[in-house]
Design a protein around this motif. Sequence first.
Motif, short mmCIF file in Angstrom:
data_model
loop_
_atom_site.label_atom_id
_atom_site.label_comp_id
_atom_site.label_asym_id
_atom_site.label_seq_id
_atom_site.Cartn_x
_atom_site.Cartn_y
_atom_site.Cartn_z
N ASN A 136 0.83 -1.21 0.00
CA ASN A 136 0.00 0.00 0.00
C ASN A 136 0.86 1.26 0.00
O ASN A 136 0.50 2.27 -0.60
N TYR A 139 1.89 2.02 -3.60
CA TYR A 139 0.77 2.54 -4.38
C TYR A 139 0.57 4.02 -4.10
O TYR A 139 0.39 4.83 -5.01
N LYS A 186 -6.29 10.77 -11.87
CA LYS A 186 -6.69 9.44 -12.34
C LYS A 186 -5.84 8.36 -11.69
O LYS A 186 -6.35 7.31 -11.29
N ASN A 189 -7.07 7.98 -8.11
CA ASN A 189 -8.31 7.21 -8.00
C ASN A 189 -8.05 5.71 -8.12
O ASN A 189 -8.64 4.90 -7.39
N LYS A 190 -7.15 5.34 -9.01
CA LYS A 190 -6.81 3.92 -9.17
C LYS A 190 -6.11 3.40 -7.91
O LYS A 190 -6.40 2.29 -7.43
N LEU A 192 -6.40 4.55 -4.88
CA LEU A 192 -7.38 4.47 -3.80
C LEU A 192 -8.21 3.19 -3.90
O LEU A 192 -8.50 2.54 -2.89
N LYS A 193 -8.58 2.82 -5.12
CA LYS A 193 -9.33 1.58 -5.32
C LYS A 193 -8.49 0.37 -4.94
O LYS A 193 -8.96 -0.56 -4.27
N ASP A 194 -7.23 0.37 -5.36
CA ASP A 194 -6.34 -0.76 -5.07
C ASP A 194 -6.12 -0.92 -3.57
O ASP A 194 -6.21 -2.04 -3.03
N THR A 196 -7.98 0.29 -1.11
CA THR A 196 -9.24 -0.06 -0.44
C THR A 196 -9.52 -1.55 -0.56
O THR A 196 -9.97 -2.19 0.40
N LYS A 197 -9.21 -2.13 -1.72
CA LYS A 197 -9.40 -3.58 -1.89
C LYS A 197 -8.43 -4.37 -1.02
O LYS A 197 -8.77 -5.43 -0.49
N GLU A 272 -11.49 8.33 2.23
CA GLU A 272 -12.70 8.96 1.69
C GLU A 272 -12.49 10.45 1.47
O GLU A 272 -13.00 11.02 0.50
N LYS A 275 -10.90 11.26 -1.84
CA LYS A 275 -11.86 11.23 -2.94
C LYS A 275 -12.60 12.56 -3.06
O LYS A 275 -12.86 13.04 -4.16
#
Length: 400
Positions: A136, A139, A186, A189-190, A192-194, A196-197, A272, A275
């Motif tokens: 993390n 990232y 962009k 955002n990617k 953050l998704k990674d 979060t998963k 959050e 975002k």
Amino acid sequence: MAQALMTENSDLPTQNMVLNIGPSHPATHGALRLCAELDGETIVKATVEIGYLHRAFEKHTEVSTWSQIIPYTDRLNYCSSLLNNVAYARAVEQLLRIEIPERAVFIRVIVSELARIMDHLICVGTSAVDLGALSNFWYFFNVREQIYDWTEKLCGARLTTNYTRIGGVMRDLAPGFDEGIRKVLKSLNKALKDVTKLLGRNRIFMDRTQGVGIVTRDEAINWGFTGPCLRASGVPHDLRKAQPYYHYDEFDFEIPVGTVGDTYDRLMIRIEEMKQSVRIIEQALEKIPSGPVMVDDSRVALPPKEKVYGSIEGLMNHFMLLTDGIKPPQGEIYSAIEAGNGELGFYIVSDGGPKPYRIHCRPPCFPLTQAYERLVQGRMIADAIAILGSLNIVVGELDR
């Protein structure tokens, strides 16, 4: 050793051990010392000690001109120095009763939200590392470095920026800034998704953070919490909404709020909030007007070079500002903004001279520090590390 093992289950008296965590330890995220009294691995009593990272900011301001103070603000919360610049410059401008140009307002909003993102990236990324989740970190720090590339184009620096000026900003946005920042967003955002998963439903992460270091709503208010740590405890207070400035009341964004107030909430709230910062930056890039980025006021703004070299009035104006400095009127003011960790305020007293009579900084991290001793009491050593990371105490704000 053999004798000790043989009498392991007897009623022999035991003595608690004192363990120093920090000040030179990567998990303390700065020069912070926790003196922990341990019964096994359980913290029976803890004492937090600051004073290892002297900034002397408030005393430096008394012997510096108003403009010379801006680089000192960088050294408070060095994870989001652009926000410190904006907070201080805005306070002095209110003392001077001047309005900065609209383009400068939008630029400050953009760089402030970028700084907030960088602050949160550091907090969540390093906290994850403390818990053993290294991926993390990469990232998030990859995106952070991309943002730093653009701050470097803005002001020539990455960490300590010195970008704002009393009356505006030092220069306009760099060529290609709009397109470049949109690409960075962009990537964010990617990321953050990674993350979060990887973390959001991770059993190890949840066990290490959920129910750990709970701060109730009343406790957060009584301790003077602001920012993500307050909102994680269920209090939807954000100065961008409560006391809007720089058109924040015109931007469409939400205030994420937690329910438990534990370490998990404090970290996920920051994800959050990033975002929401993306939403604000995208709107600001759409709405930003053209025009000057510095106020047209000879009391604070250096004249253009052509006036300095082409007229005696411009030359004298330039000379007086550099030698005698800005001179706000006598008075006092308190001004605050929503920084990365909460309310960052400056209480300023002016005697009408070229240097402040007194400046006091109200940093968001100082109230968080006083709660740390209670939060770790009765917890394990590993919990103390997780709690500290979620509070995101930046020691440069403590030793002012």
